[in-house]
Design a protein around this motif. Structure first.
Motif, mmCIF file in Angstrom:
data_model
loop_
_atom_site.group_PDB
_atom_site.id
_atom_site.type_symbol
_atom_site.label_atom_id
_atom_site.label_comp_id
_atom_site.label_asym_id
_atom_site.label_seq_id
_atom_site.Cartn_x
_atom_site.Cartn_y
_atom_site.Cartn_z
ATOM 1 N N GLN A 6 -2.332 6.740 -1.161
ATOM 2 C CA GLN A 6 -0.938 7.152 -1.013
ATOM 3 C C GLN A 6 -0.171 7.284 -2.329
ATOM 4 O OE1 GLN A 6 1.081 5.256 2.503
ATOM 5 N NE2 GLN A 6 -0.785 4.023 2.574
ATOM 6 N N ASN A 7 -0.646 6.633 -3.381
ATOM 7 C CA ASN A 7 0.082 6.679 -4.640
ATOM 8 C C ASN A 7 -0.418 7.849 -5.491
ATOM 9 O OD1 ASN A 7 0.464 6.064 -7.619
ATOM 10 N ND2 ASN A 7 1.701 4.431 -6.737
ATOM 11 N N CYS A 8 0.488 8.713 -5.902
ATOM 12 C CA CYS A 8 0.100 9.876 -6.712
ATOM 13 C C CYS A 8 0.660 9.782 -8.129
ATOM 14 C CB CYS A 8 0.568 11.164 -6.040
ATOM 15 S SG CYS A 8 2.348 11.245 -5.765
ATOM 16 N N ASN A 9 1.157 8.599 -8.509
ATOM 17 C CA ASN A 9 1.747 8.433 -9.840
ATOM 18 C C ASN A 9 0.991 7.446 -10.718
ATOM 19 O OD1 ASN A 9 4.148 10.141 -9.670
ATOM 20 N ND2 ASN A 9 4.811 8.728 -8.073
ATOM 21 N N ALA B 135 0.808 -1.221 0.000
ATOM 22 C CA ALA B 135 0.000 0.000 0.000
ATOM 23 C C ALA B 135 0.844 1.276 0.000
ATOM 24 C CB ALA B 135 -0.942 0.010 1.200
ATOM 25 N N GLY B 136 2.046 1.225 0.577
ATOM 26 C CA GLY B 136 2.872 2.428 0.676
ATOM 27 C C GLY B 136 3.671 2.757 -0.567
ATOM 28 N N ASN B 137 3.590 1.926 -1.604
ATOM 29 C CA ASN B 137 4.387 2.177 -2.805
ATOM 30 C C ASN B 137 3.925 3.434 -3.532
ATOM 31 O OD1 ASN B 137 4.710 1.895 -5.914
ATOM 32 N ND2 ASN B 137 6.306 0.602 -5.046
ATOM 33 N N ARG C 206 -10.064 9.122 -5.073
ATOM 34 C CA ARG C 206 -8.925 9.418 -4.201
ATOM 35 C C ARG C 206 -7.700 9.887 -4.990
ATOM 36 N NH1 ARG C 206 -9.213 4.634 0.453
ATOM 37 N NH2 ARG C 206 -11.483 4.546 0.549
ATOM 38 N N LEU C 207 -7.794 9.872 -6.313
ATOM 39 C CA LEU C 207 -6.692 10.357 -7.141
ATOM 40 C C LEU C 207 -7.282 10.932 -8.416
ATOM 41 C CD1 LEU C 207 -4.864 7.401 -8.928
ATOM 42 C CD2 LEU C 207 -7.055 7.151 -7.847
#
Length: 201
Positions: free
Chosen positions: A105-108, A77-79, A136-137
């Motif tokens: 958490q992922n913005c890419n 999840a933190g990647n 969420r993104l």
């Protein structure tokens, strides 16, 4: 390349390893000791993996398998380096709920693909859960949903969520022809929703 070498590359954040395909069966990578959470955490720390595919086709409906899947999702999840995520898993509602922390958490993430995910057959809320994840993104360029038994109502919910992704250039809905036994996959109503997002600059 053997599994131990792949694990070494994952854990060492090897820049030569930028893609990984994980499955519970078949020829794809599997955790050598069955520790799905440890492998998930190693992927979560990795800064070079840009493409992650994982499939659980034929996933047996037992707690052990679900626990492995949940542990893996919790681990990675933190990647923040993954740009392309591909998921093939019939248990749609379950897997979508497990992915919440990753989407937060992922913005890419630029390409999201679902394949063989059953939106119907007891997964009536799957489209709503995916819609919530997409909210969420706003980084998607491609959204693909193949052989997922989508029907009109699913499509309308997903399209509504995708309208907020201003960089979206591709929507692919291959193989959604039978609506999961819920009638024709897309009627004029569903196509109207799709046309609306295509006309939105």
């Amino acid at each position: 390349m053997d599994r131990l070498e792949i694990r070494r590359q994952i854990e060492n954040d090897d820049p030569d390893l930028d893609k990984i395909n994980i499955a519970m069966s078949g020829e794809s990578y599997l955790p050598s000791d069955g520790d799905w959470e440890s492998d998930g955490r190693a992927i979560g720390r990795n800064t070079h993996i840009s493409e992650l595919s994982f499939g659980f086709i034929g996933l047996p409906g037992n707690n052990s398998s679900r626990d492995k899947l949940e542990a893996f999702c919790r681990g990675f999840a933190g990647n923040k380096s993954i740009e392309r995520l591909r998921i093939a898993c019939p248990k749609g509602g379950e897997i979508f709920n497990m992915l919440g922390p990753f989407f937060e958490q992922n913005c890419n993430l630029s390409c999201l693909t679902f394949k063989y995910v059953q939106f119907g057959y007891g997964e009536a809320d799957s489209a709503f859960v995916v819609s919530e994840l997409l909210s969420r993104l706003n980084t998607l360029r491609e959204f693909q949903c193949h052989y997922c038994q989508l029907c009109d109502s699913d499509l309308k919910i997903l399209i509504q969520a995708l309208t907020f992704h201003s960089r979206l250039t591709k929507i692919s809905l291959i193989g959604n022809t039978d609506g999961g036994g819920r009638g024709a996959a897309f009627t004029a109503e569903g196509m109207a929703a799709l046309t609306a997002v295509m006309n939105n600059p």
